[in-house]
Design an enzyme around this catalytic site. Structure first.
Site, short mmCIF file in Angstrom:
data_model
loop_
_atom_site.label_atom_id
_atom_site.label_comp_id
_atom_site.label_asym_id
_atom_site.label_seq_id
_atom_site.Cartn_x
_atom_site.Cartn_y
_atom_site.Cartn_z
N LYS A 101 11.36 87.34 59.25
CA LYS A 101 12.59 87.28 60.02
C LYS A 101 13.59 88.29 59.44
O LYS A 101 13.84 88.29 58.23
CB LYS A 101 13.15 85.86 59.93
CG LYS A 101 13.92 85.39 61.13
CD LYS A 101 14.15 83.88 60.98
CE LYS A 101 15.03 83.32 62.05
NZ LYS A 101 15.37 81.92 61.77
O1 G3P Z 1 17.13 79.42 63.24
C1 G3P Z 1 18.45 79.73 63.25
C2 G3P Z 1 19.31 78.96 64.22
O2 G3P Z 1 18.56 78.06 64.94
C3 G3P Z 1 20.59 78.45 63.65
O3 G3P Z 1 21.12 77.35 64.33
O4 G3P Z 1 22.69 75.45 64.52
O5 G3P Z 1 22.88 77.02 62.57
O6 G3P Z 1 23.54 77.76 64.85
P1 G3P Z 1 22.65 76.87 64.04
#
Ligand code: G3P
Length: 235
Positions: A101
């Site tokens: 990633k």
């Molecule tokens: O994988 C990264 C992403 O899903 C982050 O999610 O909830 O931290 O915005 P969030």
């Protein structure tokens, strides 16, 4: 952007037979539980999820890769492409199902191209615009990760971005898979399926909510009461 009877218009495309569910966590027990239910087609992690797990990135990523057959995203943490490439190669050496990633920066895209040319899968993350998604596809990304929840947080509809990327990728038959990330609600998953996103990466707690319906609970309660009245047993 595509309102139609309250739903975004589904875009007909000649594509795929599955919507993949990835889980967005580095917690082994949560991954194992959902994997036993056949609901895990892959896993995504990021530095924040590694912090939350309290585990060493190399160790926990190896354990996840041993558990799950599909792609497991592990994120580089340098900002310069030379270091990102070295980190990416080290992460990719953990297991065959690693997807490296990288962030959506020029250094990240250079890393994406280099690692893709080497034969590795790359997931380009922190995508917030269609133009960024276009760049990632041009760099050969296996996955683009648009963050819908974080757009919703700033009053921009994240699902509009998914619909636009779907249309752009289909216009040119880009093979980069749209991996909807930063999912906060079950409705994000429904909308992703309607639009035809390839993958949703979902926190385990939200994935578990998909099953809930009050009429299912009520119906089951009624069946159980009536069954008890029959006095019968199957086993
Ligand atoms: O994988 C990264 C992403 O899903 C982050 O999610 O909830 O931290 O915005 P969030």
């Amino acid at each position: 952007m595509f309102p139609k009877n309250g739903l975004r218009e589904s875009i007909p495309v000649n594509r795929k037979n599955d919507m993949k569910f990835f889980v967005d966590t580095a917690e082994i027990s949560e991954i194992a539980e959902l994997n036993d239910l056949g609901m895990v087609d892959g896993v995504t992690t990021n530095p924040s999820l590694i912090l939350k797990s309290g585990r060493n990135i190399l160790e926990v990523t190896k354990e996840i890769c041993d558990l799950v057959e599909g792609p497991v995203s592990a994120e580089v943490v340098s900002l310069k492409s030379d270091e990102m490439i070295a980190e990416g190669r080290k992460l990719a050496a953990i297991a065959e199902n690693i997807a490296v990633k990288v962030p959506l920066t020029w250094d990240g895209l250079k890393t994406c191209k280099t690692l893709t040319d080497d034969g590795f899968k790359v997931n380009v993350t922190l995508c917030f615009s269609t133009n960024q998604a276009l760049l990632a596809a041009k760099a050969g990304a296996a996955f683009i990760s648009p963050f819908v929840g974080r757009l919703d947080d700033i009053n921009i509809d994240g699902m509009d971005l998914i619909a636009e990327i779907r249309q752009i990728y289909d216009n040119y038959a880009f093979e980069t898979e749209i991996l909807v990330a930063s999912i906060r609600t079950v409705n994000h998953i429904t909308q992703s399926a309607i639009i035809g996103a390839d993958v949703v990466t979902v926190p385990p707690a939200i994935l578990k909510k998909l099953i809930h319906h009050p009429l299912t609970d009520k119906g089951l309660e009624g069946f159980m009461k009536d069954w008890a009245k029959t006095g019968q047993k199957i086993l």
